[in-house]
Design an enzyme around this catalytic site. Sequence first.
Site, PDB file in Angstrom:
ATOM      1  N   LYS A  22       0.836  -1.210   0.000  1.00 34.23           N
ATOM      2  CA  LYS A  22       0.000   0.000   0.000  1.00 34.23           C
ATOM      3  C   LYS A  22       0.865   1.252   0.000  1.00 34.23           C
ATOM      4  CE  LYS A  22      -2.596   2.810   3.292  1.00 34.23           C
ATOM      5  NZ  LYS A  22      -1.496   3.751   3.596  1.00 34.23           N
ATOM      6  N   ASN A  23       1.872   1.304   0.886  1.00 39.76           N
ATOM      7  CA  ASN A  23       2.643   2.534   1.033  1.00 39.76           C
ATOM      8  C   ASN A  23       3.555   2.816  -0.158  1.00 39.76           C
ATOM      9  OD1 ASN A  23       1.418   3.089   3.469  1.00 39.76           O
ATOM     10  ND2 ASN A  23       3.036   2.203   4.722  1.00 39.76           N
ATOM     11  N   CYS A 118      -5.756   8.791   7.954  1.00 40.15           N
ATOM     12  CA  CYS A 118      -5.881   8.430   9.372  1.00 40.15           C
ATOM     13  C   CYS A 118      -5.313   9.549  10.244  1.00 40.15           C
ATOM     14  CB  CYS A 118      -5.093   7.151   9.666  1.00 40.15           C
ATOM     15  SG  CYS A 118      -5.816   5.688   8.934  1.00 40.15           S
ATOM     16  N   ARG A 123       1.069  15.696  11.815  1.00 48.53           N
ATOM     17  CA  ARG A 123       1.934  15.178  10.755  1.00 48.53           C
ATOM     18  C   ARG A 123       2.179  16.331   9.787  1.00 48.53           C
ATOM     19  NH1 ARG A 123      -1.360   9.684   9.307  1.00 48.53           N
ATOM     20  NH2 ARG A 123       0.407   9.175   8.017  1.00 48.53           N
ATOM     21  N   ASP A 308       3.854   1.271  11.935  1.00 48.31           N
ATOM     22  CA  ASP A 308       2.633   0.647  11.407  1.00 48.31           C
ATOM     23  C   ASP A 308       2.426  -0.772  11.931  1.00 48.31           C
ATOM     24  OD1 ASP A 308       1.851   2.835   9.990  1.00 48.31           O
ATOM     25  OD2 ASP A 308       2.266   2.023   8.007  1.00 48.31           O
ATOM     26  N   ARG A 400      -9.121   0.688   3.615  1.00 43.58           N
ATOM     27  CA  ARG A 400      -8.181   1.604   2.958  1.00 43.58           C
ATOM     28  C   ARG A 400      -6.859   0.908   2.657  1.00 43.58           C
ATOM     29  NH1 ARG A 400      -6.158   5.955   6.108  1.00 43.58           N
ATOM     30  NH2 ARG A 400      -4.734   5.896   4.343  1.00 43.58           N
TER      31      ARG A 400
END
Length: 422
Positions: A22-23, A118, A123, A308, A400
Amino acid sequence: MKKLVIEGNKPLNGEITISGAKNSTVALIPAAILADSPVVLEGIPNIQDVHSLIGILRDFNVAVSFEEDEGIITIDPTNMISIPMPNGKITSLRASYYFMGAILSKFGKGVIGLPGGCFLGPRPIDQHIKGFEALGATVRNEMGAIYLTSPEEGLQGGRIYLDVVSIGATINIILAAVKAKGKTVIENVAKEPEIIDVCTLLNNMGAKIRGAGTDIIRIEGVETLHGCRHTVIPDRIEAGTYLAAAAAMGERVLVKNVIVEHIESLIAKMEEMGVDMEIGEDSILVKKSDNLKMVHIKTLPYPGFATDLQQPLTPLLLKASGDGTIIDTIYPKRVNHIPELRRMGANAKVESDMIFMQGPNKLTGAEVTASDLRAGACLVIAGLMAEGTTTISGVEYILRGYDHIVEKLTALGADIRMIEED
């Protein structure tokens, strides 16, 4: 309202194949618009973030097709136009900020709404902006939208030192710098595998980037980039999530399509706990593991323990004997899973952003809510371990980032289903 319903305490057996990262994917898709011909990405996970990005690309008049079953996405930016996107789709997704660097690089100007995703505490994107300005861009923040403009002569290579190690800023500055004139040197960069993946794609497109995976990335600007084919790396966070589930409830679970080097910090912690694993070339076999012992976790930038993965590992820690702690140095406020686990009977508490646990714990099913993507994964594993029925709200966060999570767990023998409620 979607909810997940889990009937817990069922043993897991079988094999599971990890999807593309995903990232990586959420950065590869914006990176692809820098080409002047079609880019084909393979191994793309079928997750909500990908569909959100496809919607954004289509708003920019990029032709996109996604073969969901094959995991192949074709992106043709030939007729792309730069339109202001101060709000709407672009603000719902954290990774949409990669369009800042890509749009600035491709068109020399753009308007991008500040991203969502999220909520994990502050951030900021100050390092991204610092990087763009070092390349000569003018950046204004007006009413929560970022206005980017490059000078008439275009972006110029520069030297940039990141004050904090940031994956997002590292990738965004790379995207902005690949077509800047001259040399760019970015120091104190993040070293995550996803950054190497993005640089591999860009180099295949004709960029000249060296040093990905080290502290310093050097970029020689090029005038044009062309299309190519690229396969995304496997998702190390998804792999860690299923390894934690397998260690908690598995009898014999084979996790396939894993790059073991990417999760060495997690494997080391699981071995320290006493999890019985056989590490293969690109797979890990988890065998029934009892009498686990508690450990202490401290998250750090890669190659340290991934932020994560602290939430997905928490339920497994609760099964272990002894006292343990979790300190998240990346997102200290990432503790919202603890009150939910307490509802299920966990002996865990948060003091000054530090998580304290005592085990072993017997969890019981409850109604809980996922506050973010990885907290959702944590609650799924807790639900698999618990006696009785667990109902999880906030499922949209889980979707997601986890491709076919219900189908994958069901294939292992879990009793998990998605329901729709009004």
